[in-house]
Structure formats: structure tokens, C-alpha cells
Design a protein around this motif. Sequence first.
Motif, PDB file in Angstrom:
ATOM      1  N   THR A 142       0.826  -1.201   0.000  1.00 51.43           N
ATOM      2  CA  THR A 142       0.000   0.000   0.000  1.00 51.43           C
ATOM      3  C   THR A 142       0.864   1.256   0.000  1.00 51.43           C
ATOM      4  OG1 THR A 142      -1.714  -1.195   1.232  1.00 51.43           O
ATOM      5  CG2 THR A 142      -1.871   1.203   1.181  1.00 51.43           C
ATOM      6  N   ARG A 158      -5.264   3.450  -2.908  1.00 49.33           N
ATOM      7  CA  ARG A 158      -5.117   3.192  -1.472  1.00 49.33           C
ATOM      8  C   ARG A 158      -6.392   2.576  -0.913  1.00 49.33           C
ATOM      9  NH1 ARG A 158      -1.667   4.637   2.543  1.00 49.33           N
ATOM     10  NH2 ARG A 158      -2.550   4.887   4.632  1.00 49.33           N
ATOM     11  N   CYS A 161      -6.520  -1.017  -1.971  1.00 50.87           N
ATOM     12  CA  CYS A 161      -5.513  -1.821  -1.269  1.00 50.87           C
ATOM     13  C   CYS A 161      -5.964  -2.222   0.132  1.00 50.87           C
ATOM     14  CB  CYS A 161      -4.194  -1.046  -1.160  1.00 50.87           C
ATOM     15  SG  CYS A 161      -3.213  -1.043  -2.669  1.00 50.87           S
TER      16      CYS A 161
END
Length: 329
Positions: A142, A158, A161
Motif C-alpha cells: 500500500t 489506497r 488496497c
Amino acid sequence: MRPWTDLATISGTFNFNDEEATQCAETLKNAMDGFGTNEEDIVRVLVEHNNDQRQEIAKTYESAYGAVLMEDLKSELSGDLEDVIVALMMPPREYDAYMIHEAICGAGTDENTLIGILCTRNNEQIEKIKEIYKEKYESDMTEDIKDDTSGYFQRLMRSLCLGGRQESDPDDDAVETDAENLVQAGVGSWGTDESEFNKVLCLRSYDHLKKVIKRYEEKRDGTSLDEDIDSEMSSDVQEAFHAIIKVTRDKEGYFAERLYKAMKGLGTDDKELIRCICSQAEDSLKWIMVRYQELYETDLFDAVKDECGGYYKSVLLSLLRGSFVSKDE
């Protein structure tokens, strides 16, 4: 729900055992010993077994010959054939982690690869990818993606993830709220609130999203969410949101489209061909082939046959057919 055996093209050999693993390891060793390489034997062994069986063959090979099968294969092969064999030899989530690492650790960023993986994997798969990435590359996936991207695309990646997509059943009141919020965040206001799109498209369950997409279109008098995203956004953020919507509506159709684009026009995106076909051979490749035919009135097998050559072509066609296909076919 279609049973997986109806969707996968590669199921492996029935009653696979230690003796067969030993025979396969010996065949591979002989194919790489001496002068020259017997690519046909390598291809035949690997495409006729599923990934779990390939892992057993690799263990047997190392026990028998004191060498790592993947390393020997890479030393004997090159180009697209090497790339597709590497894809076959890695467990699926390990291959995803490898491709993400390749996408962000070289020169520039391959956003298309990030979108193709992170927008199509479920929560459990994303968690596994992160775990393998951490183990192999001693780094947080990440954070690596965050460091290699920027802006709203960074935020979107993000969010994906984190692997936090809800799995609850749709709620009609929440569907109504989400659809209205998307209208107000886009065409209903001056400027675009990408964070609202991010929240809904990256967090809500796919069943919920299907209803949101339908309700959105009703509110917009037939204008689709895709059309409004085209008018409100651009670049990689637009592509990623489109990917999530397409996966929600028709995941196999989404992969069919990526395969079509990989072969359309001048040149071939071999990385995309390999990733899509190898990752789906034990998942839903049969249905992807059906959707490809329906969408483009062309057989995917024939399209790949016309686009590729040599033993590289042999591997891809074998995965599509579910049995060994000669490079001369």
C-alpha cells in the motif's frame, strides 16, 4: 452461480500423485539438459497441469535435482515465452504481487496493471497479495503504491488496497442515498467531488453497486454513470472507476474487453494478454471466451492465434482450449 468447473479451462490431471510429479520433473529436466531446449515438452507439461500441481512438480524437481525449477526455466527461455511460463509457475496471488511490484518499481508507473489487478480482486485476494508482497519484497504494498502515484488516483488505489469492500446485502434506503450523493457529487454541482465516488465505488458491495448504478440511471433519465464519469473526470481515475463499474455489471465482459484492446491496432500488449489469460485459466476463462465472441463476433482462440507466434502462442492457445496445442496449429 455457475460452478467453477464450467468456467475454468485448466483443471489439471485427475488423481495427480507423487509418481506423476516425478515423471513431469524428469521430463522438464531432460527438456533443459544438453544442447538446446525442448520447448514443446516444457509447454506440454505445464499446460496440462493446474497451478497446485505445478507447485508440486516444482518441489519434486528441486528435491530430485537440487535446483529451482523456476530459475532453470528462466535461464533456458526468453521473451514472451519466458514471461508466460513465469506466470504459469507462480501461484495466482504471488503473480499478482509480482506484477504490482513490476508496475511501480521500474521507470514510471504502469497504471493499467494496477487497475487491472486491484479493481478485479476481492477482499480476501487483496489481503493475500499484500501478505505475499510484504514477504517477497520486504515492503508494504500500500505504501509503495502510495509513493508511486499521486492525486485522486493515489487515493483510489489506497482505498482498494485496504480490501474493505462491504459484503452485506443491499439496502434500498442506502441505495437511494448513494445514487443521489453520486448525482450531487458530479453533474449536480459545480466541480466534481471525487471522494464521494471513491467512497461508494470502492466500499460498497457489488450487489449494492448494481442497484446504485441502476437507480443513478433512473435519476438521470437514462444517462449512465459511465457517461457522467466521462464528462466529469479524466485519465487514470476515470479508467479505474470505469473498471469497477464494468466488473460490477459483467466481470467476464470486462476481461474480454481488456483482451480485445490488448490485440487491437498496431502491436500487441503481450503483458496484458499473459496476465488476463493466465490469471483466469482456472477461474472463468471459458465464460470470458463466450463474452468475447458475443461482444466482438470473433473467436478469442482465433484472435490470439492470429496475433502471436511460436511456443508463446502454443501456451496461450493451450490455456484457452484446456489441452496442449502445437505451435504449428
